[in-house]
Design a protein around this motif. Structure first.
Motif, PDB file in Angstrom:
ATOM      1  N   LEU A 189      -3.046 -29.232  40.387  1.00 34.82           N
ATOM      2  CA  LEU A 189      -4.171 -29.682  39.490  1.00 34.82           C
ATOM      3  C   LEU A 189      -3.894 -28.676  38.394  1.00 34.82           C
ATOM      4  N   ARG A 190      -4.112 -29.143  37.255  1.00 38.14           N
ATOM      5  CA  ARG A 190      -3.738 -28.452  35.917  1.00 38.14           C
ATOM      6  C   ARG A 190      -4.897 -28.136  34.967  1.00 38.14           C
ATOM      7  N   SER A 191      -6.090 -28.236  35.397  1.00 36.96           N
ATOM      8  CA  SER A 191      -7.202 -28.019  34.547  1.00 36.96           C
ATOM      9  C   SER A 191      -8.604 -27.927  35.366  1.00 36.96           C
ATOM     10  N   ALA A 192      -9.477 -27.211  34.628  1.00 39.50           N
ATOM     11  CA  ALA A 192     -10.783 -27.493  35.202  1.00 39.50           C
ATOM     12  C   ALA A 192     -11.330 -28.844  35.453  1.00 39.50           C
ATOM     13  N   ASP A 193     -10.881 -29.609  34.480  1.00 37.82           N
ATOM     14  CA  ASP A 193     -11.402 -31.114  34.584  1.00 37.82           C
ATOM     15  C   ASP A 193     -10.778 -31.779  35.653  1.00 37.82           C
ATOM     16  N   ASP A 194      -9.481 -31.356  35.998  1.00 39.20           N
ATOM     17  CA  ASP A 194      -8.545 -31.973  37.373  1.00 39.20           C
ATOM     18  C   ASP A 194      -9.358 -31.633  38.427  1.00 39.20           C
ATOM     19  N   ALA A 195      -9.672 -30.431  38.422  1.00 38.86           N
ATOM     20  CA  ALA A 195     -10.241 -29.804  39.546  1.00 38.86           C
ATOM     21  C   ALA A 195     -11.536 -30.220  40.063  1.00 38.86           C
ATOM     22  N   ARG A 196     -12.459 -30.493  38.988  1.00 41.18           N
ATOM     23  CA  ARG A 196     -14.000 -31.442  39.050  1.00 41.18           C
ATOM     24  C   ARG A 196     -13.551 -32.685  39.647  1.00 41.18           C
ATOM     25  N   ALA A 197     -12.725 -33.290  38.994  1.00 43.46           N
ATOM     26  CA  ALA A 197     -12.314 -34.701  39.437  1.00 43.46           C
ATOM     27  C   ALA A 197     -11.828 -34.827  40.753  1.00 43.46           C
ATOM     28  N   TYR A 198     -11.115 -34.152  41.188  1.00 38.95           N
ATOM     29  CA  TYR A 198     -10.495 -34.019  42.455  1.00 38.95           C
ATOM     30  C   TYR A 198     -11.568 -33.631  43.600  1.00 38.95           C
ATOM     31  N   VAL A 199     -12.437 -33.010  43.561  1.00 40.47           N
ATOM     32  CA  VAL A 199     -13.656 -32.382  44.339  1.00 40.47           C
ATOM     33  C   VAL A 199     -14.653 -33.754  44.354  1.00 40.47           C
ATOM     34  N   THR A 200     -14.704 -34.419  43.163  1.00 37.11           N
ATOM     35  CA  THR A 200     -15.460 -35.724  43.168  1.00 37.11           C
ATOM     36  C   THR A 200     -15.053 -36.681  43.895  1.00 37.11           C
ATOM     37  N   GLU A 201     -13.845 -36.909  43.655  1.00 34.55           N
ATOM     38  CA  GLU A 201     -12.976 -37.996  44.495  1.00 34.55           C
ATOM     39  C   GLU A 201     -13.248 -37.660  46.120  1.00 34.55           C
ATOM     40  N   LEU A 202     -12.715 -36.416  46.255  1.00 36.54           N
ATOM     41  CA  LEU A 202     -12.729 -36.190  47.905  1.00 36.54           C
ATOM     42  C   LEU A 202     -14.098 -36.344  48.462  1.00 36.54           C
ATOM     43  N   ARG A 203     -15.224 -35.940  47.688  1.00 42.20           N
ATOM     44  CA  ARG A 203     -16.683 -36.117  48.091  1.00 42.20           C
ATOM     45  C   ARG A 203     -16.921 -37.620  48.719  1.00 42.20           C
ATOM     46  N   SER A 204     -16.298 -38.657  47.450  1.00 42.17           N
ATOM     47  CA  SER A 204     -16.457 -40.099  47.641  1.00 42.17           C
ATOM     48  C   SER A 204     -15.860 -40.348  48.992  1.00 42.17           C
ATOM     49  N   ILE A 205     -14.745 -39.901  49.012  1.00 45.97           N
ATOM     50  CA  ILE A 205     -14.000 -40.279  50.191  1.00 45.97           C
ATOM     51  C   ILE A 205     -14.673 -39.925  51.563  1.00 45.97           C
ATOM     52  N   LEU A 206     -14.994 -38.591  51.721  1.00 46.22           N
ATOM     53  CA  LEU A 206     -16.034 -38.203  52.756  1.00 46.22           C
ATOM     54  C   LEU A 206     -17.193 -39.087  52.934  1.00 46.22           C
ATOM     55  N   LEU A 207     -17.907 -39.478  51.837  1.00 45.32           N
ATOM     56  CA  LEU A 207     -19.146 -40.102  52.037  1.00 45.32           C
ATOM     57  C   LEU A 207     -18.591 -41.553  52.592  1.00 45.32           C
ATOM     58  N   ALA A 208     -17.536 -42.076  52.003  1.00 43.63           N
ATOM     59  CA  ALA A 208     -17.222 -43.499  52.342  1.00 43.63           C
ATOM     60  C   ALA A 208     -16.840 -43.755  53.992  1.00 43.63           C
ATOM     61  N   VAL A 209     -16.140 -42.867  54.428  1.00 46.93           N
ATOM     62  CA  VAL A 209     -15.694 -42.707  55.614  1.00 46.93           C
ATOM     63  C   VAL A 209     -16.736 -42.141  56.735  1.00 46.93           C
TER      64      VAL A 209
END
Ligand code: ADP
Ligand code: MG
Ligand code: ZN
Length: 475
Positions: free
Chosen positions: A163-183
């Motif tokens: 990851l290269r920016s605060a925005d990247d980091a937030r997008a990563y956590v948001t995506e990981l969260r969506s995956i955790l919820l999906a499964v």
């Protein structure tokens, strides 16, 4: 001249698994119960008690691992030894050199792929509350400890430094969260601590080796995560530019002063005296179990984005696509588009007008009807918004709602007549409109649209009025 600084970030996410009981005992895994009620000899670390591995925790760990494309390995539990009052055994059962999930990745809505080093199983600690002195242990008068959380199953998901920016980091956590919820692996609530993020941050010049990293703890919202990364990167750059050296350390984010502070100089793995947990056998889920998990995996957020973008005929990276999936409204959008609703308008409604409770219960064919009324000029954008709000509240048909609200169809002829009336009634303004520059025209457009709106009681479509005015002025 040196090239610009680049921030490098790797995240460690701890997420509590949504099991009914703890990782090594039968105590309930439940948030918010009375302190120290969900405890037993095992999770209190009493002498002679023995851990028994929770099958459901393994299932959820494998599910997440496979959703991230990880290899699921034969793994070994290890004791990580250290003292803290919220950890009654004086060691944490974790996984060390042989974790259950290794080498995966996830895809951000932007299309960027972020590597996952590993996602291993471990037990959570209890919760300390430091009384007095602003909640910090250093100046507290005394501390309380609640062992309800001790032994709750955790997955620690470790990203690569991609990851290269605060925005990247937030997008990563948001995506990981969506995956955790999906499964269904976790309820992933940052505000309740069932998803916790530590950020490793360093700075360097692109093309040069990575700099020394600092690990930042206590990031309990996406906002704190972003602020802490920006602050920490700036702190390191200022240090290096002043000729100082960044030390590898663990730092604490203080939300109040907006800074990170030294917590401890980074400990090394040797400090923990890891050794294989003698009371548990190695864990090997085996191919059959993994195959069963694979077969039952739901459609994941990235796949859902691709599917929606395809149906809508837009690029996957477009904002509304990710928003629709994040809000769980992509099925609605796909069905409304399939039922004949203009894709752009459907996505616009999802993005701007459907961030409300109950939106997911909308009937897609009714959403399509609404959009068709809109594109057919029967409803203005403002009217459509009002009808939509009513549809969410009552589930009624858009035609009936529009009728009840007195939103009658404004035909092209009536609209043209209203524009011509407004022009005839305001000859001076019209001359200035025709002869004026862009700026004057802009102002007078507002004036004429206002006149037409008044005359039509708001039924005219502003965009259509503007187009007609231009047409009249041109010839
Ligand atoms: P530790 O046990 O020291 O916390 P981990 O292996 O658990 O180490 O986590 C290391 C984390 O630090 C990973 O997320 C990794 O991506 C990240 N990382 C490693 N090197 C750097 C670096 N130079 N800058 C930023 N992050 C880094
Ligand atoms: Mg770590
Ligand atoms: Zn217990």
């Amino acid at each position: 001249m040196a090239s610009a600084w680049e921030t490098v970030i790797g995240l460690e996410v701890h997420t509590e698994l949504a099991t009914s009981t703890k990782l090594f005992c039968g105590c309930p895994n439940r948030f918010g119960d009375q302190p120290n009620h969900n405890v037993c000899p095992v999770c209190l670390g009493l002498p002679g008690s023995l851990p028994v591995l929770n099958r459901q925790a393994v299932e959820l760990a494998v599910r997440l691992g496979r959703a991230l494309g990880c290899d699921v390995h034969r793994s070994v539990f290890a004791r990580k030894n250290y003292f803290y009052p919220d950890m009654p055994k004086d060691y944490q059962i974790s996984q060390y050199d042989l974790p259950i999930n290794v080498e995966g990745s996830l895809e951000l809505p932007s299309g960027q792929r972020v590597g996952i080093e590993r996602a291993h199983l471990e037990e959570d600690t209890g919760k300390s509350t430091h009384m007095g002195g602003g909640g910090r242990i250093t100046d507290a008068g005394y501390s309380l400890v609640d062992y309800n959380r001790a032994g709750v199953p955790l997955l620690e998901i470790v990203s690569k430094p991609d990851l290269r920016s605060a925005d990247d980091a937030r997008a990563y956590v948001t995506e990981l969260r969506s995956i955790l919820l999906a499964v269904g692996a976790s309820d992933a609530k940052m505000e309740e601590g069932s998803l916790r993020v530590d950020a490793n941050v360093s700075v360097h010049h692109p093309g040069e080796p990575f700099g020394t990293r600092c690990e930042i703890k206590n990031l309990n919202s996406l906002r704190s995560l972003g602020r802490a990364i920006d602050y920490e990167a700036r702190r390191q750059i200022e240090m290096i530019e002043a000729g100082e050296v960044v030390r590898q350390e663990t730092r604490h984010w203080n939300e109040d002063d907006g800074r990170t502070h030294t917590l401890r100089v980074k400990e090394e793995a040797e400090d923990y005296r890891y050794f294989p947990e003698p009371d548990l056998v190695p864990l090997d889920p085996g191919d059959d179990w993994i195959d069963r998990v694979d077969a039952a995996l739901p459609e994941l957020p990235a796949q859902r984005r691709t599917a929606l973008a395809e149906v809508a005929g837009v690029a996957v990276a477009e904002g509304p696509v990710a928003i629709a999936v994040e809000r769980g409204l992509d099925d609605l959008a796909r069905a409304a588009i399939a039922a004949g609703g203009d894709p752009r308008r459907v996505l616009t409604h999802i993005e701007h007008n459907l961030a409300v409770e109950g939106a997911e219960k909308l009937d897609p064919s009714r959403l399509a009807s609404l959009v068709i009324m809109e594109t057919g000029g029967e409803l203005t954008a403002t009217q459509a918004k009002a009808v939509l709000a009513e549809m969410v509240a009552t589930g009624d048909d858009p035609v009936a709602i529009a009728e009840a609200k007195g939103f009658e169809a404004m035909g092209a002829d009536a609209l043209t007549a209203a524009v011509d009336d407004a022009i005839a009634a305001n000859p001076d303004e019209w001359t200035r409109f025709v002869e004026g520059d862009d700026k004057a025209r802009g102002k007078l457009t507002g004036f004429f649209v206002g006149q037409v709106m008044k005359a039509t009681k708001g039924q005219a479509d502003g965009k259509a009025v503007t187009a007609l005015l231009r047409e009249r002025a041109a010839g």
